[in-house]
Motif scaffolding. Structure first.
Motif, PDB file in Angstrom:
ATOM      1  N   VAL A 170     -59.468  85.296  32.196  1.00 34.96           N
ATOM      2  CA  VAL A 170     -59.493  83.851  32.463  1.00 34.96           C
ATOM      3  C   VAL A 170     -59.591  83.083  31.146  1.00 34.96           C
ATOM      4  O   VAL A 170     -58.922  82.056  30.945  1.00 34.96           O
ATOM      5  CB  VAL A 170     -60.653  83.495  33.416  1.00 34.96           C
ATOM      6  N   LEU A 171     -60.418  83.603  30.252  1.00 35.45           N
ATOM      7  CA  LEU A 171     -60.571  82.899  28.974  1.00 35.45           C
ATOM      8  C   LEU A 171     -59.282  82.944  28.159  1.00 35.45           C
ATOM      9  O   LEU A 171     -58.992  82.023  27.400  1.00 35.45           O
ATOM     10  CB  LEU A 171     -61.757  83.472  28.185  1.00 35.45           C
ATOM     11  N   GLU A 172     -58.495  83.990  28.309  1.00 37.95           N
ATOM     12  CA  GLU A 172     -57.201  84.040  27.622  1.00 37.95           C
ATOM     13  C   GLU A 172     -56.271  82.939  28.136  1.00 37.95           C
ATOM     14  O   GLU A 172     -55.578  82.277  27.378  1.00 37.95           O
ATOM     15  CB  GLU A 172     -56.545  85.408  27.818  1.00 37.95           C
ATOM     16  N   VAL A 173     -56.298  82.757  29.464  1.00 36.43           N
ATOM     17  CA  VAL A 173     -55.484  81.688  30.054  1.00 36.43           C
ATOM     18  C   VAL A 173     -55.999  80.335  29.578  1.00 36.43           C
ATOM     19  O   VAL A 173     -55.218  79.451  29.175  1.00 36.43           O
ATOM     20  CB  VAL A 173     -55.525  81.765  31.603  1.00 36.43           C
ATOM     21  N   ALA A 174     -57.329  80.189  29.593  1.00 33.82           N
ATOM     22  CA  ALA A 174     -57.924  78.927  29.162  1.00 33.82           C
ATOM     23  C   ALA A 174     -57.560  78.636  27.715  1.00 33.82           C
ATOM     24  O   ALA A 174     -57.232  77.489  27.356  1.00 33.82           O
ATOM     25  CB  ALA A 174     -59.445  78.976  29.339  1.00 33.82           C
ATOM     26  N   ALA A 175     -57.604  79.657  26.893  1.00 29.62           N
ATOM     27  CA  ALA A 175     -57.290  79.479  25.481  1.00 29.62           C
ATOM     28  C   ALA A 175     -55.860  78.959  25.318  1.00 29.62           C
ATOM     29  O   ALA A 175     -55.590  78.047  24.525  1.00 29.62           O
ATOM     30  CB  ALA A 175     -57.481  80.797  24.732  1.00 29.62           C
ATOM     31  N   ALA A 176     -54.944  79.526  26.125  1.00 26.34           N
ATOM     32  CA  ALA A 176     -53.552  79.089  26.040  1.00 26.34           C
ATOM     33  C   ALA A 176     -53.406  77.637  26.502  1.00 26.34           C
ATOM     34  O   ALA A 176     -52.724  76.838  25.875  1.00 26.34           O
ATOM     35  CB  ALA A 176     -52.664  80.015  26.876  1.00 26.34           C
ATOM     36  N   LEU A 177     -54.091  77.314  27.622  1.00 28.70           N
ATOM     37  CA  LEU A 177     -54.004  75.953  28.141  1.00 28.70           C
ATOM     38  C   LEU A 177     -54.624  74.950  27.191  1.00 28.70           C
ATOM     39  O   LEU A 177     -54.143  73.825  27.035  1.00 28.70           O
ATOM     40  CB  LEU A 177     -54.714  75.860  29.503  1.00 28.70           C
ATOM     41  N   LEU A 178     -55.744  75.345  26.569  1.00 29.67           N
ATOM     42  CA  LEU A 178     -56.510  74.415  25.735  1.00 29.67           C
ATOM     43  C   LEU A 178     -56.116  74.512  24.267  1.00 29.67           C
ATOM     44  O   LEU A 178     -56.672  73.798  23.431  1.00 29.67           O
ATOM     45  CB  LEU A 178     -58.012  74.706  25.880  1.00 29.67           C
ATOM     46  N   TYR A 215     -51.800  78.925  39.714  1.00 29.58           N
ATOM     47  CA  TYR A 215     -51.195  79.274  40.999  1.00 29.58           C
ATOM     48  C   TYR A 215     -50.102  78.292  41.431  1.00 29.58           C
ATOM     49  O   TYR A 215     -49.102  78.681  42.025  1.00 29.58           O
ATOM     50  CB  TYR A 215     -52.277  79.349  42.087  1.00 29.58           C
ATOM     51  N   TYR A 216     -50.299  76.982  41.149  1.00 34.60           N
ATOM     52  CA  TYR A 216     -49.371  75.976  41.700  1.00 34.60           C
ATOM     53  C   TYR A 216     -48.364  75.475  40.664  1.00 34.60           C
ATOM     54  O   TYR A 216     -47.254  75.104  40.996  1.00 34.60           O
ATOM     55  CB  TYR A 216     -50.132  74.750  42.218  1.00 34.60           C
ATOM     56  N   ARG A 217     -48.811  75.379  39.403  1.00 35.97           N
ATOM     57  CA  ARG A 217     -47.960  74.682  38.424  1.00 35.97           C
ATOM     58  C   ARG A 217     -47.699  75.590  37.220  1.00 35.97           C
ATOM     59  O   ARG A 217     -47.992  75.242  36.062  1.00 35.97           O
ATOM     60  CB  ARG A 217     -48.638  73.381  37.966  1.00 35.97           C
ATOM     61  N   GLY A 218     -47.187  76.754  37.552  1.00 34.58           N
ATOM     62  CA  GLY A 218     -46.896  77.717  36.483  1.00 34.58           C
ATOM     63  C   GLY A 218     -45.967  77.162  35.428  1.00 34.58           C
ATOM     64  O   GLY A 218     -45.928  77.660  34.296  1.00 34.58           O
ATOM     65  N   ASN A 219     -45.239  76.120  35.791  1.00 33.54           N
ATOM     66  CA  ASN A 219     -44.315  75.504  34.828  1.00 33.54           C
ATOM     67  C   ASN A 219     -45.033  74.919  33.617  1.00 33.54           C
ATOM     68  O   ASN A 219     -44.461  74.714  32.565  1.00 33.54           O
ATOM     69  CB  ASN A 219     -43.490  74.421  35.517  1.00 33.54           C
ATOM     70  N   GLU A 220     -46.356  74.656  33.788  1.00 29.08           N
ATOM     71  CA  GLU A 220     -47.112  74.075  32.679  1.00 29.08           C
ATOM     72  C   GLU A 220     -47.598  75.135  31.695  1.00 29.08           C
ATOM     73  O   GLU A 220     -48.195  74.813  30.663  1.00 29.08           O
ATOM     74  CB  GLU A 220     -48.317  73.275  33.205  1.00 29.08           C
ATOM     75  N   LEU A 221     -47.410  76.401  32.051  1.00 30.09           N
ATOM     76  CA  LEU A 221     -47.914  77.486  31.203  1.00 30.09           C
ATOM     77  C   LEU A 221     -46.849  77.908  30.207  1.00 30.09           C
ATOM     78  O   LEU A 221     -45.650  77.811  30.488  1.00 30.09           O
ATOM     79  CB  LEU A 221     -48.290  78.688  32.069  1.00 30.09           C
TER      80      LEU A 221
END
Lengths: 792, 279
Positions: A573-581, A615-621
């Protein structure tokens, strides 16, 4: 508050706290869903016709009248069921020489204990099935029953199994050092006693049972089961019904107590699976209380002749013992009925330093209910024999029993080491627990009280026990011997779109709070409020593969798997958070359901926002980010066969010299189960265990007459311990985490049951000491105590 | 453990209940509190064709004090007696015995008449009624009659109540001002069937004067031995213990998984001594 947050003060710090169980209110409100609450369309009720004899040949079974009864769908004999269900054999390869003949789910040709099923009636209701079962006419030829385990070994004893040269199922010998020379050395005092431990049983609040539902459309059998090891049962059903494992689903809902009773293969339950497949209809069987007494496994049943020698300084030079244990007509499948005797040999003397140990164990067939693993397998025998002899030596040599323990217990700084029997021991604290116990109970004050009481002619006694408990078993327990029983467990943590954590585990909940501690561990390690954790256990279709809950392994093994899974998910989760943030994962943390800056605690993104984005907006990743908001980890114990725990307990009793009644005035336990995940649950495990130990020591016994008829098949005849007679039980802890895991938790489920009988035996004998009397038989009933005193 | 099929009737008065009994004879079983009968039916040890539920029979209800007697309607529940404020002053021996009868849940349903009718060897009330010289009123087609408690309990689960009769009430003399009452029983767990118990009254407990004592839980019916009572006159509680043990020698005492006959004989002496010493 100033200074850094301690481990217990940080947010979502649940490990080590007395967090109330999420399901307690539901269960107390009567909203539990137990086996008997399941009602399926077209369901039939099975009632078993059971042998009224301990040993009898089945000459003929006439089912015609029963078939004609209203509501009856079918009646089958053992032979008819055997065409659809193969027999099993309860042996394991690492118990060399253990033998047991094939056992059918429902007896074929010969019934070998009173209560063994010989036929079954299926009807619309239990009452109609019972009416019809009364009309099944079985023509028996009675055979001589073999009841007493010692007599069963005599060459002229009748045999239970054709083709066997004796009634011996298994024999094991241990010989370490040179006991004869050690005992013969000058200055050595040797005491010898014969201990008798009666049979008792688990008496679960919810009786055993099953609802089996075969779906011919999909070819899938679902077994709803009140039990402890769903994956084990899946394999067993697959094997004996000839189905692929993946087509067998075993589901364990709320379970009203198990205590080891519900971790075995019972013919009536397996037969229901076969019947459901044969009839293509759901089949329910729930044991009534009488059936429970007649067919739930019994426990103990040992006669142990044992000697202990101490040198002039009081040091134990060794133990020599011979254990004979009766197991009923078969070794129970698949765990076998030799494990208890094996444990007795492994555990006797394990808390103490000694060089010489000789032991012989014999496991004997008899025409009684099967005996097998029940809470604290073998422990009460091993502890009562060793600590009973130790306090006997103390009396014989005029030493204080606490001093004698101080002299002989393994030192806390001396691990890892091995017991005389070869058990690998680590991270134990016998000395610390004993000292804490002496303080907790105020040993000196009790001794003064005892003297004053004796002066008034009142018989009071103090008894102690220093003990070990086998927990967190590795593959060495069952898997190594070929049993289809997982020694590892798995846990899955999944972050859902709302920011909640869904966790599942292969360990099971039987009422002791397993699900509660799994939630604590997941919430604590991952960083969410515990209310946001949902726990699933008990369903082979959905949970990771694993062993279930028995041998005090739920917290230590299942808990560690959950810890590893929660840690892994947090990392992901923190890896995903790191990418988002657009931050480094290392500077982030999860607290209270929010990703925060690890150093400042500043909120960065709520878990629900993160999860919805994924889950919903994978386009933002970022396109190369492949988020996994689910993690599964498994854990097994690798360095040791078992993770031993230790404890010390004591009791204060008063023996009524005129009636032989034993009143328990107080009970104290200091337990070291490593990391305590939930002190409230651990304390109640210990207390419940002590009460079961008191039951075995003072009240509970399965008694048979000379024909092999069970005399104690109702709650009026079989005495379970009741609240009114129970003492206050004070519990304290020493925490020596096991170095085998991150969590550091060892098991805590069986200590009370394992040690309490020894403490009670010692306390009663301490009380009787001024009369020169002693008792070596459990339960210590009023009449036995009076006879030991020579007053009857 | 399901009872076999049975019919059920709930007569509104004594006449209707007796008529049903007469009609069905031994196939009928009166149902009072059901605390023994229902388990026995579920065990299939009893299989009556029809249960005659006595709950609505007005004649069997009520608790009435006259000048020197209390009439306890047969359907009076243990709980009703426990809740009766005058119980301790009026029937102190009954008050002493009640807390030992099983558990609250059972006392909420179980009835006085049911206990007297069943005559369980371990039951407290039959012994209490013998000590108090109560009379049991039974009714049949011919009308009603009274039987002295000393003559009522005739054998193992057997009483003087005929198969087509019902117990209507128990008439219990109120406490005599000059007598004292005692009770003691020994069971391993509170509420269990006693291994031995005694109910008694005396003019003086220690030394003993004018003792009436009935032992329960030791034989098929409550044991009262007038010769023993006479022999104990003037003895201390301690001396009485040995005399009881000796007097029970040769009697056919119960033996089961909880206590042998020898144990019961021994404990009988202990309970008498303890009851006397506690008075």
């Amino acid at each position: 508050m100033t200074g850094p947050l301690s481990e217990l003060d940080r947010p979502n710090s649940y490990i080590g706290r007395a967090v109330p169980r999420a399901d307690a209110a539901r269960l107390l409100a009567g909203r539990g869903k137990y086996l008997d609450d399941i009602r399926l369309p077209r369901m039939l009720h099975a009632v078993f016709v059971r042998s009224p004899h301990a040993h009898a040949r089945i000459k003929a079974i006439d089912t015609e009248a029963a078939r004609a009864m209203p509501g009856v769908a079918a009646v089958y004999t053992g032979a008819e069921i055997a065409e659809h269900c193969t027999p099993w054999v309860g042996v394991l390869s690492h118990l060399a020489g253990l033998r047991s003949p094939p056992q059918h789910s429902v007896a074929v040709d010969v019934a070998r204990w009173q209560g063994e099923p010989v036929a079954v009636v299926l009807a619309r209701s239990r009452a109609e099935a019972e009416d019809a079962a009364d009309l099944v006419d079985v023509d028996y030829e009675e055979l001589p029953p073999v009841l007493d385990a010692e007599a069963a070994l005599e060459p002229d004893s009748p045999r239970i199994h054709e083709g066997y040269d004796s009634n011996l199922a298994w024999e094991r010998k241990v010989d370490v050092g040179d006991i004869d020379t050690a005992f013969a050395a000058p200055g050595v005092t040797v005491v010898e006693r014969t201990f008798r431990f009666g049979r008792h049983t688990g008496v679960t609040l919810e009786a055993r049972g099953t609802v089996c539902d075969y779906d011919p459309g999909e070819g899938v059998l679902t077994m709803h089961y009140s039990g402890q090891a769903p994956h084990m049962l899946q394999v067993i059903l697959s094997r004996h019904l000839g189905m692929a494992e993946e087509n067998v689903r075993v589901v364990s809902g709320d379970v009203g107590g198990s205590f080891g009773i519900k971790v075995h293969t019972y013919g009536d339950e397996i037969a229901c699976a076969a019947l459901s497949k044969m009839l293509e209809r759901p089949v329910k069987f729930v044991a009534d209380r009488q059936e429970s007494f007649l067919t739930d496994i019994h426990a103990r049943d040992h006669v142990v002749k044992a000697r202990m020698g101490v040198d002039a300084e009081g040091r134990i030079v060794g133990i020599d013992m011979d254990d004979i244990t009766g197991i009923g007509p078969y070794s129970m499948y698949p765990r076998t009925s030799a494990i208890e005797c094996n444990q007795v040999l492994n555990l006797t003397g394990a808390p103490y330093m000694m060089e010489n140990y000789r032991a012989r164990g014999r496991v004997v067939f008899q025409n009684k209910t099967l005996m097998c693993q029940y809470r604290a397998v073998g422990h009460p025998i091993a502890m009562a024999v060793c600590d009973g002899l130790l306090e006997d030596v103390a009396r014989a040599t005029g030493r204080d029993p606490v001093e004698l323990r101080r002299l002989n217990l393994m030192p806390d700084d001396g691990y890892p080491r091995a017991s005389a029997s070869g058990m690998k021991l680590a991270d134990l604290s016998h000395q610390k627990t004993l000292e804490k116990l002496v303080e907790l109970m105020d040993y000196d004050a009790l001794r003064r009280d005892q003297e004053e009481a004796r002066a008034r002619g009142v018989l009071r006694g103090i008894g102690l026990c220093s003990m070990v408990e086998v927990t967190n078993p590795s593959p060495a327990f069952y898997g190594i011997g070929g049993a289809p029983i997982a020694s590892q467990d798995g846990a899955t943590c999944r972050l859902d779109a709302g920011g909640a954590l869904h966790v599942s585990s292969s360990v099971t909940e039987q009422g002791q709070g397993t699900n509660a501690i799994l939630a604590q561990i997941a919430a604590d390690r991952f960083g969410v409020p515990i209310e946001r954790v949902k726990v699933t256990t008990g369903d082979t279709a959905t949970v990771p593969y694993g062993g279930g809950t028995w041998a005090s392994r739920g917290a230590g093994i299942g808990g560690e798997a959950m810890l590893l899974a929660a840690d892994a998910l947090k990392h992901q989760v923190l890896e995903v958070a790191a990418a988002l943030l657009q931050a480094e994962a290392g500077v982030l943390d999860i607290r209270n359901g929010t990703v925060v800056d690890a150093t400042t605690g500043a909120e960065r993104i709520a878990l629900s926002d993160l999860a919805r984005t994924v889950y919903y907006r994978g386009n933002e990743l970022p396109p190369d980010l492949k988020p996994e908001l689910i993690a599964t980890r498994h854990y097994r114990v690798t360095d040791f066969p078992f993770v031993f725990t230790n404890g010390a307990m004591a009791t204060h009793v008063e023996v009524d010299a005129e009636t032989g009644f034993v009143k328990v005035l107080g009970f104290w336990v200091v337990e070291d189960c490593g990391t305590v995940i939930n002190p409230m649950l651990v304390d109640e495990q210990v207390r419940g265990g002590v009460v079961q130990g008191i039951g075995g020591a003072l009240y509970e016994e399965c008694l048979y007459d000379e024909e092999g008829q069970l005399l104690t098949a109702t709650m009026a005849d079989y005495l379970v311990p009741m609240a009114a007679e129970m003492p206050d039980i004070e519990v304290a802890h020493v925490e020596t985490p096991t170095s085998t895991s991150v969590l550091g938790a060892k098991g805590a489920g069986e200590a009370g049951t394992g040690g309490a009988p020894a403490a009670l035996l010692n306390a009663v004998n301490d009380a009787l000491a001024p009369l020169g009397a002693s008792i070596w038989q459990q339960p210590m009933t009023p009449e036995r105590v009076l006879r030991a005193m020579g007053r009857l | 453990m399901k009872a076999p099929d049975f019919a059920y009737a709930r007569p509104a008065d004594l006449g209707a209940a007796l008529a049903l009994l007469a009609e069905h004879g031994t196939e009928a079983q009166p149902l009072a509190g059901g605390q023994s009968l229902m388990p026995m039916m579920n065990f299939r040890l009893a299989a009556p064709e029809i249960l005659i539920d006595l709950s609505d029979v007005a004649e069997l209800r009520g608790l009435e004090r006259t000048r020197d007697t209390v009439r306890i309607g047969a359907m009076t529940r243990y709980r009703d007696l426990e809740d009766w404020p005058d119980l301790g002053g009026t029937l102190p021996l009954v008050a002493m015995a009640l807390p030992h009868i099983a558990h609250d849940a059972i006392r909420n349903r179980g009835t006085i008449g049911g206990s007297i009718a069943l005559c369980d060897p371990a039951a407290e009330l039959p012994a209490v009624m013998r000590v108090l010289a109560a009379e049991i009123e039974v009714a049949g087609a011919e009308g009603s009659r009274r039987v002295a408690a000393d003559d009522f309990f005739t054998g193992f689960y057997e009483t003087a109540c005929g198969e087509e009769e019902l117990i209507v009430a128990i008439h219990v003399p109120v406490a005599e001002a000059d007598r004292v009452y005692g009770f003691h029983e020994l069971a391993q767990r509170h509420g269990d069937y006693a291994m031995a118990g005694v109910a008694l009254s005396a003019l003086s407990p220690n030394p003993i004067r004018s003792l009436r004592a009935a032992f329960f839980g030791i034989a098929a019916t409550p044991v009262r031995l007038p010769d023993l009572e006479a022999a104990l006159e003037g003895l201390t509680a301690c001396e009485a213990q040995a005399a009881v043990t000796a007097a029970l020698e040769g009697l056919d005492l119960l033996a089961d998984t909880k206590a042998s006959a020898d144990m019961r004989r021994h404990l009988s002496g202990v309970v008498l001594k303890r009851a006397l010493e506690a008075m």
